[in-house]
Design an enzyme around this catalytic site. Structure first.
Site, PDB file in Angstrom:
ATOM      1  N   CYS A 108       0.781  -1.239   0.000  1.00  0.00           N
ATOM      2  CA  CYS A 108       0.000   0.000   0.000  1.00  0.00           C
ATOM      3  C   CYS A 108       0.814   1.290   0.000  1.00  0.00           C
ATOM      4  CB  CYS A 108      -0.935   0.009   1.206  1.00  0.00           C
ATOM      5  SG  CYS A 108      -2.059  -1.402   1.306  1.00  0.00           S
ATOM      6  N   HIS A 164      -2.529   6.738   4.587  1.00  0.00           N
ATOM      7  CA  HIS A 164      -1.485   5.720   4.786  1.00  0.00           C
ATOM      8  C   HIS A 164      -0.078   6.210   4.408  1.00  0.00           C
ATOM      9  CE1 HIS A 164      -0.658   1.092   4.832  1.00  0.00           C
ATOM     10  NE2 HIS A 164      -0.302   1.704   5.958  1.00  0.00           N
TER      11      HIS A 164
END
Length: 534
Positions: A108, A164
């Protein structure tokens, strides 16, 4: 001097009359060439007499919509496999340009880092793992981000969904990295309904949903895919159209946990496997959300001057989704972990409705989007991305000939056993790394992984015959995209060339920054909410 042409007519200037006569003659000549008819056949329609003036993206500032799916597999879109229903994504891709030789990072945070900076993660110390919510690190503050550059160029910049990229300090959060508006969450995953993490018994527990800098307390029970599409549509509706817009819509879908409203499961009631059924339903829910966002662009009059990009951040994870027929899954450097579903849809594309085989990487969006927005890369650090707009829009050869997937020396300890090789004088082949140059791909270190296909007609895992201590592979990706035939012993010269390339990249790498966990992150110390703690 004026001349009276007839009683009752006004006097005309002779020069004006002469110019008018010339224009009429030129128009008549134009019509006789056939260009007149071809122009109006192209830019008028049966439904409307409106004339569309062709616009080239380098001459204006189009709206840019970047939609990022999470953990979305190569085989999990309708135009690769009809099992999963994705009518909106299929239509958008078919109308635009499908990117079939497009790469991202295997997990990610690194994909997001390279999208935001146009730079390989080895150049800012984030080449190991994702940004952890319990560690004080993030995308370094001296890295220039895409929204910062677009904002300098007059864009309004909006973000919805998963960040993130760090939040230990407020300076790492979206509003301090170039976004005017932010609605979403900061960590890597959470419950789709409660917006709390984690969903298991491990880790710190707390709410992770924010509107700007304020925790959102009233959305418990709202499914995140619906919520994020709704917020994106609201931002589109409220956008001041005198300015161009950059909207980064980073879905939580289809990352775990496997959660979806009951209504989407009805599409897959004949699928017995509950994991497969729920995952497929999550994909269809995301597809509907993308359709709702594009509808908002169209109803708001923004679609004609918009570039929409869809991408996944990495391949499907091992136990959900499918990357078939590619080898590997999320968190691997095999094609199944890094080759991405991606497409571009825009009226500004000069050649639409086609498939592109141009080599493209997620880091390329940084210079490409600055180019089409008439922006500048001035003030950024040296970029690893390339401007690939001409490859996408008109089918030119991609300027990218080579791609570094990663070099992560922290993974060398995972080797079960290791025997030194002659090539180790170039670079330690126990190091976890991969590079692609032209049609060749080389991998080193402990890689593991085989082939997984999760479909009702065939659900199973095919193991690799590689010995557990194998740590070097060479493939011709053009002829062997499934990475089944290792050619390293047949082409030692190519192996040496690619290892030397890896060694040159490695000399430019900065040390990995991987701080120890910090207990002060605990949301119980901050009102039960994840947020900055330093």
């Amino acid at each position: 001097m004026a001349v009276k042409l007839h009683k009752g007519f006004p006097l005309l200037n002779i020069r004006t009359a002469f110019v008018s006569l010339i224009i009429v003659v030129l128009m008549m000549l134009w019509r006789t060439t056939g260009h007149y008819d071809s122009y109006f056949r192209r830019y008028t329609s049966k439904e409307s007499a409106r004339i569309y003036i062709p616009r080239h993206p380098t001459k204006g500032k189009p709206n840019i919509i970047f939609i990022l799916a999470d953990d979305y597999g190569w085989d999990d879109i309708g135009y690769h496999n009809l099992f999963i229903r994705t009518p909106n994504l299929d239509s958008l891709a078919s109308e635009g340009v499908k990117l079939e030789n497009y790469y991202v990072q295997p997990i990610c945070s690194p994909s997001r880092e390279q999208l935001m900076t146009g730079r390989y993660q080895i150049h800012y110390g984030l080449q190991h793992g994702v940004i952890r919510n319990d560690r004080p690190h993030g995308l370094p503050l001296d890295e220039v981000t895409l929204p910062q550059q677009l904002k300098k160029n007059g864009y309004s910049t909006y973000m919805v969904g998963k960040w993130h990229l760090g939040f230990c300090k407020k300076e790492y959060m979206p509003l301090h990295r170039g976004f005017d508006k932010f609605y979403g969450f900061l960590t890597g995953s959470e419950d789709y309904w409660t917006h709390r993490r984690p969903t298991n018994k491990k880790g710190y527990r707390g709410l992770d949903l924010r509107d700007q800098d304020t925790p959102v307390l009233d959305q418990n029970g709202t499914y995140s895919t619906h919520l994020f599409a709704q917020k994106a549509a609201e931002m589109i509706k409220k956008h001041e159209q005198t300015k161009p817009m950059f909207l980064y819509l980073s879905f939580q879908a289809v990352h775990g946990p496997l959660q979806v409203p009951e209504e989407y499961l009805k599409n897959y009631m004949d699928v017995r496997d509950p994991i497969m059924r729920t995952y497929a339903a999550q994909v269809t829910a995301m597809d509907e959300a993308v359709g709702n966002v594009t509808d908002a662009l169209k109803s708001g009059g923004l679609w004609d001057n918009t570039v929409l990009i869809f991408s996944t951040d990495n391949g499907a994870r091992e136990l959900a989704g499918s990357n078939w027929p590619l080898r590997g899954w999320k968190n691997t450097l095999w094609e199944g972990g890094v080759r991405a579903v991606g497409f571009v849809n825009s009226n500004l594309l000069e050649e639409k409705g086609r498939i592109s085989d141009a080599l493209i990487h997620i880091s390329d969006w940084f210079p490409t989007l600055l180019r089409i927005s008439n922006g500048s890369t001035s003030g950024t650090k040296p970029l690893d991305g390339f401007d690939v707009w001409d490859a996408i829009s008109i089918g030119k050869t991609s300027p990218r000939k080579e791609l570094l997937h990663n070099i992560d020396p922290f993974y060398d300890a995972q080797m079960i056993s290791y025997s030194a090789m002659p090539h180790d004088n170039i670079i330690n082949t126990s190091v976890y790394a991969a590079i692609r140059s032209a049609d060749w791909k080389l991998l080193t270190g402990y890689q593991g992984a085989g082939w997984m296909r999760r479909r009702p007609t065939y659900d199973g895992f095919e193991e690799s015959a590689d010995p557990p201590d194998k740590h070097l592979w060479l493939f011709n990706i053009r002829s062997d995209p499934q990475e089944r035939t290792d050619l390293s012993k047949i082409h030692p010269d190519i192996v040496q060339d690619l290892l030397e390339k890896l060694a040159r990249y490695n000399k430019t790498a900065v040390p990995i920054f991987w701080p120890d966990p910090d207990r002060r992150v605990n949301p119980q110390l901050h009102g039960d909410v994840f947020g900055p703690w330093l």
